[in-house]
Write a protein that holds these residues in place. Structure first.
Motif, short mmCIF file in Angstrom:
data_model
loop_
_atom_site.label_atom_id
_atom_site.label_comp_id
_atom_site.label_asym_id
_atom_site.label_seq_id
_atom_site.Cartn_x
_atom_site.Cartn_y
_atom_site.Cartn_z
N VAL A 39 0.87 -1.17 0.00
CA VAL A 39 0.00 0.00 0.00
C VAL A 39 0.91 1.22 0.00
CG1 VAL A 39 -1.78 1.30 1.23
CG2 VAL A 39 -1.85 -1.19 1.23
N THR A 40 0.63 2.18 -0.89
CA THR A 40 1.47 3.36 -0.97
C THR A 40 0.69 4.61 -0.60
OG1 THR A 40 1.00 3.59 -3.33
CG2 THR A 40 2.98 2.35 -2.72
N LEU A 41 1.42 5.65 -0.32
CA LEU A 41 0.86 6.93 0.11
C LEU A 41 1.35 8.00 -0.85
CD1 LEU A 41 -0.69 8.17 2.53
CD2 LEU A 41 1.50 8.37 3.70
N SER A 42 0.43 8.73 -1.47
CA SER A 42 0.83 9.78 -2.41
C SER A 42 1.41 10.97 -1.66
CB SER A 42 -0.35 10.24 -3.26
OG SER A 42 -1.23 11.03 -2.48
N GLU A 43 2.13 11.80 -2.39
CA GLU A 43 2.71 13.00 -1.79
C GLU A 43 1.63 13.93 -1.24
OE1 GLU A 43 5.44 16.83 -3.16
OE2 GLU A 43 5.49 15.00 -4.36
N SER A 44 0.53 14.09 -1.98
CA SER A 44 -0.54 14.99 -1.52
C SER A 44 -1.22 14.42 -0.28
CB SER A 44 -1.55 15.26 -2.63
OG SER A 44 -2.18 14.07 -3.05
N ALA A 45 -1.39 13.10 -0.19
CA ALA A 45 -1.98 12.50 1.01
C ALA A 45 -1.06 12.69 2.21
CB ALA A 45 -2.26 11.02 0.78
N ALA A 46 0.23 12.48 2.01
CA ALA A 46 1.18 12.66 3.10
C ALA A 46 1.16 14.10 3.62
CB ALA A 46 2.59 12.28 2.65
N ARG A 47 1.12 15.05 2.71
CA ARG A 47 1.08 16.47 3.09
C ARG A 47 -0.18 16.78 3.91
NH1 ARG A 47 2.73 18.40 -1.46
NH2 ARG A 47 0.71 18.24 -2.47
N ALA A 86 4.68 11.71 7.52
CA ALA A 86 3.27 11.39 7.74
C ALA A 86 3.17 9.88 7.94
CB ALA A 86 2.44 11.80 6.53
N ARG A 87 2.27 9.46 8.86
CA ARG A 87 2.12 8.03 9.13
C ARG A 87 0.67 7.59 8.92
NH1 ARG A 87 4.67 5.64 14.31
NH2 ARG A 87 2.74 6.45 15.17
N VAL A 88 0.53 6.40 8.33
CA VAL A 88 -0.78 5.78 8.14
C VAL A 88 -0.71 4.40 8.79
CG1 VAL A 88 -2.39 4.81 6.46
CG2 VAL A 88 -1.30 7.01 6.01
N LEU A 89 -1.76 4.06 9.52
CA LEU A 89 -1.85 2.76 10.17
C LEU A 89 -2.95 1.95 9.50
CD1 LEU A 89 -1.84 4.08 13.85
CD2 LEU A 89 0.13 3.54 12.40
N ILE A 90 -2.66 0.69 9.19
CA ILE A 90 -3.63 -0.20 8.57
C ILE A 90 -3.56 -1.54 9.30
CG2 ILE A 90 -4.40 -1.33 6.45
CD1 ILE A 90 -2.78 0.80 4.90
N ASP A 91 -4.71 -2.04 9.76
CA ASP A 91 -4.71 -3.34 10.44
C ASP A 91 -4.57 -4.46 9.41
OD1 ASP A 91 -7.56 -4.63 9.91
OD2 ASP A 91 -7.88 -2.49 10.28
N GLN A 92 -4.16 -5.64 9.88
CA GLN A 92 -3.87 -6.77 9.00
C GLN A 92 -5.08 -7.20 8.16
OE1 GLN A 92 -0.95 -8.33 8.48
NE2 GLN A 92 0.22 -7.13 9.93
N ILE A 93 -6.27 -7.19 8.75
CA ILE A 93 -7.46 -7.63 8.01
C ILE A 93 -7.79 -6.65 6.89
CG2 ILE A 93 -9.94 -8.06 8.19
CD1 ILE A 93 -9.32 -9.14 11.04
N ALA A 141 -1.11 9.81 13.71
CA ALA A 141 -1.25 9.08 12.44
C ALA A 141 -2.70 9.02 12.00
CB ALA A 141 -0.71 7.66 12.62
N LEU A 142 -2.87 8.71 10.72
CA LEU A 142 -4.20 8.46 10.16
C LEU A 142 -4.40 6.95 10.11
CD1 LEU A 142 -6.73 9.65 8.65
CD2 LEU A 142 -5.49 9.11 6.54
N ARG A 143 -5.48 6.47 10.68
CA ARG A 143 -5.82 5.04 10.61
C ARG A 143 -6.83 4.85 9.48
NH1 ARG A 143 -5.20 0.77 13.31
NH2 ARG A 143 -4.39 1.81 15.15
#
Length: 111
Positions: free
Chosen positions: A7-15, A64-71, A29-31
């Motif tokens: 899973v990737t994070l775009s530059e605009s999302a990170a900003r 910027a940090r994004v958290l995603i659970d395993q499921i 972080a954003l979950r």
């Protein structure tokens, strides 16, 4: 905390995530999670979080940090998290190659 390149994070999302987290005391972080429901079967849920859970995947880009659970990761593999700002408004969007159908609002999908 495992890390996943699937899973990737775009530059605009990170900003945008950095801007949001900076205004929320105690949040770092954003979950992003996938839940049953929505007009196409599954929907994305966005929350702010202070710390990752033990089984979270942590994505980082430009502080910027994004958290995603395993499921949720199972349904999001290969996706890009983006932030769009256009005439329709501002929103996080998930560009998910696994989705075979999605709704007009862009927050619901089926696999």
């Amino acid at each position: 905390m495992p890390e996943s390149p699937s899973v990737t994070l775009s530059e605009s999302a990170a900003r945008r995530i950095k801007e949001i987290v900076a205004t929320e005391a105690g949040k770092s972080a954003l979950r992003v999670s996938v839940e049953g429901g929505g007009c196409s079967g599954f929907s994305y849920k966005f929350d702010l979080a202070d710390q990752p859970d033990a089984d979270d995947i942590v994505l980082e880009r430009d502080e910027a940090r994004v958290l995603i659970d395993q499921i949720s990761l199972v349904y999001m593999a290969g996706s890009e998290i983006d932030f769009v700002d256009n005439l329709m408004g501002q929103a996080f969007q998930i560009k998910n190659p696994n989705a075979v159908a999605s709704c007009g609002c862009g927050t619901s999908f089926s696999v």
